[in-house]
Design an enzyme around this catalytic site. Structure first.
Site, PDB file in Angstrom:
ATOM      1  N   LYS A  22      -1.062   7.537   9.455  1.00  0.00           N
ATOM      2  CA  LYS A  22      -0.237   7.522   8.242  1.00  0.00           C
ATOM      3  C   LYS A  22      -0.735   6.445   7.278  1.00  0.00           C
ATOM      4  O   LYS A  22      -0.944   6.707   6.094  1.00  0.00           O
ATOM      5  CB  LYS A  22       1.217   7.237   8.618  1.00  0.00           C
ATOM      6  CG  LYS A  22       2.095   6.855   7.447  1.00  0.00           C
ATOM      7  CD  LYS A  22       3.521   6.549   7.874  1.00  0.00           C
ATOM      8  CE  LYS A  22       3.781   5.128   8.277  1.00  0.00           C
ATOM      9  NZ  LYS A  22       3.887   4.165   7.180  1.00  0.00           N
ATOM     10  N   ASN A  23      -0.914   5.229   7.809  1.00  0.00           N
ATOM     11  CA  ASN A  23      -1.245   4.120   6.902  1.00  0.00           C
ATOM     12  C   ASN A  23      -2.636   4.262   6.291  1.00  0.00           C
ATOM     13  O   ASN A  23      -2.876   3.772   5.185  1.00  0.00           O
ATOM     14  CB  ASN A  23      -1.113   2.778   7.633  1.00  0.00           C
ATOM     15  CG  ASN A  23       0.350   2.416   7.861  1.00  0.00           C
ATOM     16  OD1 ASN A  23       1.244   3.077   7.343  1.00  0.00           O
ATOM     17  ND2 ASN A  23       0.586   1.374   8.643  1.00  0.00           N
ATOM     18  N   CYS A 118      13.101  -3.963   1.116  1.00  0.00           N
ATOM     19  CA  CYS A 118      12.796  -3.050   2.205  1.00  0.00           C
ATOM     20  C   CYS A 118      13.514  -3.586   3.414  1.00  0.00           C
ATOM     21  O   CYS A 118      13.707  -4.787   3.532  1.00  0.00           O
ATOM     22  CB  CYS A 118      11.291  -3.032   2.420  1.00  0.00           C
ATOM     23  SG  CYS A 118      10.799  -2.386   4.006  1.00  0.00           S
ATOM     24  N   ARG A 123       8.956  -8.320   1.074  1.00  0.00           N
ATOM     25  CA  ARG A 123       7.691  -7.639   0.760  1.00  0.00           C
ATOM     26  C   ARG A 123       7.329  -7.666  -0.729  1.00  0.00           C
ATOM     27  O   ARG A 123       7.301  -6.644  -1.404  1.00  0.00           O
ATOM     28  CB  ARG A 123       7.736  -6.202   1.276  1.00  0.00           C
ATOM     29  CG  ARG A 123       8.085  -6.158   2.739  1.00  0.00           C
ATOM     30  CD  ARG A 123       8.051  -4.769   3.294  1.00  0.00           C
ATOM     31  NE  ARG A 123       6.738  -4.419   3.802  1.00  0.00           N
ATOM     32  CZ  ARG A 123       6.460  -3.283   4.421  1.00  0.00           C
ATOM     33  NH1 ARG A 123       7.380  -2.380   4.571  1.00  0.00           N
ATOM     34  NH2 ARG A 123       5.267  -3.039   4.856  1.00  0.00           N
ATOM     35  N   ASP A 308       3.625  -3.448  13.913  1.00  0.00           N
ATOM     36  CA  ASP A 308       4.162  -2.082  13.972  1.00  0.00           C
ATOM     37  C   ASP A 308       4.353  -1.573  15.407  1.00  0.00           C
ATOM     38  O   ASP A 308       4.843  -0.462  15.598  1.00  0.00           O
ATOM     39  CB  ASP A 308       3.251  -1.113  13.205  1.00  0.00           C
ATOM     40  CG  ASP A 308       3.385  -1.287  11.696  1.00  0.00           C
ATOM     41  OD1 ASP A 308       4.290  -2.016  11.254  1.00  0.00           O
ATOM     42  OD2 ASP A 308       2.581  -0.682  10.956  1.00  0.00           O
ATOM     43  N   ARG A 400       9.288   9.711   8.761  1.00  0.00           N
ATOM     44  CA  ARG A 400       8.315   9.101   7.840  1.00  0.00           C
ATOM     45  C   ARG A 400       6.986   8.855   8.559  1.00  0.00           C
ATOM     46  O   ARG A 400       5.932   8.852   7.905  1.00  0.00           O
ATOM     47  CB  ARG A 400       8.848   7.757   7.321  1.00  0.00           C
ATOM     48  CG  ARG A 400      10.019   7.858   6.379  1.00  0.00           C
ATOM     49  CD  ARG A 400      10.360   6.487   5.831  1.00  0.00           C
ATOM     50  NE  ARG A 400       9.137   5.768   5.512  1.00  0.00           N
ATOM     51  CZ  ARG A 400       8.963   4.466   5.680  1.00  0.00           C
ATOM     52  NH1 ARG A 400       9.923   3.715   6.130  1.00  0.00           N
ATOM     53  NH2 ARG A 400       7.808   3.904   5.372  1.00  0.00           N
TER      54      ARG A 400
HETATM   55  C1  UD1 Z   1       0.913  -2.472   5.886  1.00  0.00           C
HETATM   56  C2  UD1 Z   1       1.391  -1.279   6.687  1.00  0.00           C
HETATM   57  C3  UD1 Z   1       2.612  -1.645   7.533  1.00  0.00           C
HETATM   58  C4  UD1 Z   1       2.292  -2.865   8.398  1.00  0.00           C
HETATM   59  C5  UD1 Z   1       1.751  -4.008   7.560  1.00  0.00           C
HETATM   60  C6  UD1 Z   1       1.303  -5.195   8.391  1.00  0.00           C
HETATM   61  C7  UD1 Z   1       0.771   0.547   5.216  1.00  0.00           C
HETATM   62  C8  UD1 Z   1       1.225   1.662   4.355  1.00  0.00           C
HETATM   63  N1  UD1 Z   1       1.735  -0.214   5.756  1.00  0.00           N
HETATM   64  O1  UD1 Z   1       1.984  -2.817   5.003  1.00  0.00           O
HETATM   65  O2  UD1 Z   1       2.940  -0.525   8.353  1.00  0.00           O
HETATM   66  O3  UD1 Z   1       3.486  -3.288   9.050  1.00  0.00           O
HETATM   67  O4  UD1 Z   1       0.614  -3.546   6.782  1.00  0.00           O
HETATM   68  O5  UD1 Z   1       0.345  -4.796   9.307  1.00  0.00           O
HETATM   69  O6  UD1 Z   1      -0.399   0.368   5.455  1.00  0.00           O
HETATM   70  N2  UD1 Z   1       3.096 -10.070   1.356  1.00  0.00           N
HETATM   71  C9  UD1 Z   1       3.336 -10.969   0.344  1.00  0.00           C
HETATM   72  N3  UD1 Z   1       2.850 -10.699  -0.898  1.00  0.00           N
HETATM   73  C10 UD1 Z   1       2.137  -9.567  -1.165  1.00  0.00           C
HETATM   74  C11 UD1 Z   1       1.895  -8.644  -0.132  1.00  0.00           C
HETATM   75  C12 UD1 Z   1       2.391  -8.929   1.126  1.00  0.00           C
HETATM   76  O7  UD1 Z   1       3.968 -12.011   0.579  1.00  0.00           O
HETATM   77  O8  UD1 Z   1       1.720  -9.393  -2.321  1.00  0.00           O
HETATM   78  C13 UD1 Z   1       3.627 -10.337   2.720  1.00  0.00           C
HETATM   79  C14 UD1 Z   1       4.644  -9.286   3.154  1.00  0.00           C
HETATM   80  O9  UD1 Z   1       5.929  -9.588   2.674  1.00  0.00           O
HETATM   81  C15 UD1 Z   1       4.546  -9.375   4.653  1.00  0.00           C
HETATM   82  C16 UD1 Z   1       3.069  -9.687   4.891  1.00  0.00           C
HETATM   83  O10 UD1 Z   1       2.574 -10.219   3.650  1.00  0.00           O
HETATM   84  O11 UD1 Z   1       5.334 -10.421   5.156  1.00  0.00           O
HETATM   85  C17 UD1 Z   1       2.245  -8.491   5.321  1.00  0.00           C
HETATM   86  O12 UD1 Z   1       2.224  -7.540   4.305  1.00  0.00           O
HETATM   87  P1  UD1 Z   1       1.002  -6.527   4.072  1.00  0.00           P
HETATM   88  O13 UD1 Z   1      -0.104  -6.841   5.011  1.00  0.00           O
HETATM   89  O14 UD1 Z   1       0.729  -6.501   2.618  1.00  0.00           O
HETATM   90  O15 UD1 Z   1       1.682  -5.180   4.535  1.00  0.00           O
HETATM   91  P2  UD1 Z   1       1.699  -3.799   3.772  1.00  0.00           P
HETATM   92  O16 UD1 Z   1       0.370  -3.498   3.188  1.00  0.00           O
HETATM   93  O17 UD1 Z   1       2.900  -3.708   2.903  1.00  0.00           O
END
Ligand code: UD1
Length: 422
Positions: A22-23, A118, A123, A308, A400
């Protein structure tokens, strides 16, 4: 709303096919915006999140055609593209923010709604914004939307992420393929889904090196062309189903599974007394003894233990011999499955980002509520080994990220059925 009823029963035996990730698919689909030529994805998973991304791309003007019952997604973005990703779609799924980089690269401007809160944490998008700003974008937040523009297109830059965010790495990777000059992204995420995206972009003509390490170098090109790409195996679906025989015995082969996708998880399974064998068809899993051993878990970016899979592992450790400590380091509010597991007889103490799980011999079926995607599947796994009937309500979260869960578990001998709601 649908519910799933699981009745705890004996060992599970047989094969479970693992779908495309999915991701990975959610990052690959927006890459269609980078080229006027068609991009076709094979081995795509059939999930509601993929429908949401389809709706988003269509709202931007892309053509999306599903074939082979949704396993093949053919996309084309040769027409007029809108730069506006609307709140009504983006609020349904955070991964919608992955259109920001491609839109900026293609059009030089984009207006993308912030995804909003979320269930598993705040996030924010600051890491995406800082990286794209370093590449020459001017980004302002107005009325809940990020308004991004460039002066004559994005420019290559050297940028270090404060945290190895998966989404920010993917947005930069896509944006940099069409930027002028070279982009060097430091402290980049190293997840297999990043490597899969880079592989696809390379097939489209991008020049990328270093994906899978923490420094990725992208040399911008003038245009990208069409490609066909198979989506990598879903390592989270893989890990989830690997746990099924750990809960209730038997031997299950997860077809298409590979240890390199899930090494840290396999190490913890080994420590818990679960045997994993790699074979040509995938990964075969069985429990060594009758009772699981307690293990401590800390979630980390890849190659560490994936956040995850934390909920599913916690559900298993509820039945371990001894006390396990699970520390969640990626998301601040990701123990919402704990109170539901307690309703099934588990003994869990949560203090901030640390959960202490005192193993019990047996859990009992109960009506429980799924609060997010991975939490829902952890309750189904717990139900496989619980005494009596577990009713998991609100399974739209599950849909999902897991296709046909009742069919996949039912085929290896689980007693599981879906009750279709209104
Ligand atoms: C992706 C995955 C999700 C997984 C996560 C961590 C997808 C669609 N989803 O989510 O299933 O749980 O990686 O492996 O691929 N953060 C910030 N600022 C930002 C972006 C992120 O502070 O601009 C923080 C988030 O709040 C969180 C952490 O960084 O605490 C990890 O987020 P991130 O690695 O960006 O996860 P996603 O890409 O949203």
């Amino acid at each position: 709303m649908d519910s799933i009823i699981v009745t705890g029963n004996g060992p599970l035996n047989g094969d479970i096919p693992i779908a495309g990730a999915k991701n990975a698919c959610l990052a690959l689909m927006p890459a269609t915006l980078l080229s006027e030529e068609p991009l076709t994805l094979t081995n795509a998973p059939r999930l509601s999140d993929i429908k949401t991304m389809t709706a988003l791309l269509e709202s931007l003007g892309a053509e999306v055609t599903k074939m082979q019952d949704g396993k093949v997604i053919a996309m084309a973005s040769h027409g007029e593209i809108s730069p506006v990703a609307d709140y009504d779609i983006v609020r349904k799924m955070r991964a919608s923010n992955l259109v920001l980089g491609p839109l900026l690269a293609r059009m030089g401007h984009a207006v993308v709604s912030l995804p909003g809160g979320c269930a598993i944490g705040a996030r924010p998008m600051d890491l995406h914004v800082d990286a794209l700003t370093a590449m020459g974008a001017e980004i302002e937040l107005k009325e809940g939307y990020l308004h991004a523009k460039t002066n004559g297109g994005l420019k290559g830059a050297v940028h270090e992420l404060r945290f190895a965010s998966v989404g920010a790495t993917e947005n930069v990777l896509m944006a940099a393929t069409l930027a002028k000059g070279t982009t060097v992204l430091k402290n980049a995420a190293r997840e297999p889904e990043i490597v899969d995206l880079a592989d696809c972009l390379r097939k489209m003509g991008a020049q990328i090196e270093g994906d899978g390490t923490s420094t990725i170098e992208i040399q911008g090109v003038d245009r990208l062309h069409g490609a066909t790409h198979p989506v990598v195996t879903d390592r989270i679906e893989l890990g989830t189903y690997m746990l099924a025989p750990a809960f209730c015995g038997g031997e299950v082969t997860c077809l298409g599974g590979r240890i390199d996708l899930i090494g840290a998880f396999c190490e913890k399974l080994d420590a818990a007394g679960i045997e994993v064998t790699e074979c040509a068809r995938g990964l075969t899993v069985k429990r060594r003894g009758d009772r699981i051993k307690a293990v401590d878990i800390v979630t980390e970016p890849f190659p560490g233990f994936p956040t995850d899979l934390q909920a599913q592992m916690m559900a298993l450790l509820c039945l371990a011999d001894g006390t396990s400590v699970l520390e969640e380091k990626i998301f601040e509010n990701r123990f919402m499955h704990a109170p539901e597991l307690v309703r099934m007889g588990a003994n869990i103490d949560v203090q901030g980002g640390v959960a202490t799980v005192h193993g019990v011999e047996k859990m009992k079926g109960a009506p429980v509520m799924a609060t997010d995607l991975r939490a829902s599947v952890s309750l189904i796994l717990a139900g496989l080994a619980a005494e009596g009937e577990t009713i998991v309500n609100r399974v739209y979260h599950l849909d999902r990220g897991y296709e046909r869960v009742e069919e996949k578990l039912g085929n290896v001998g689980a007693k599981i059925e879906r009750i279709t709601g209104q």
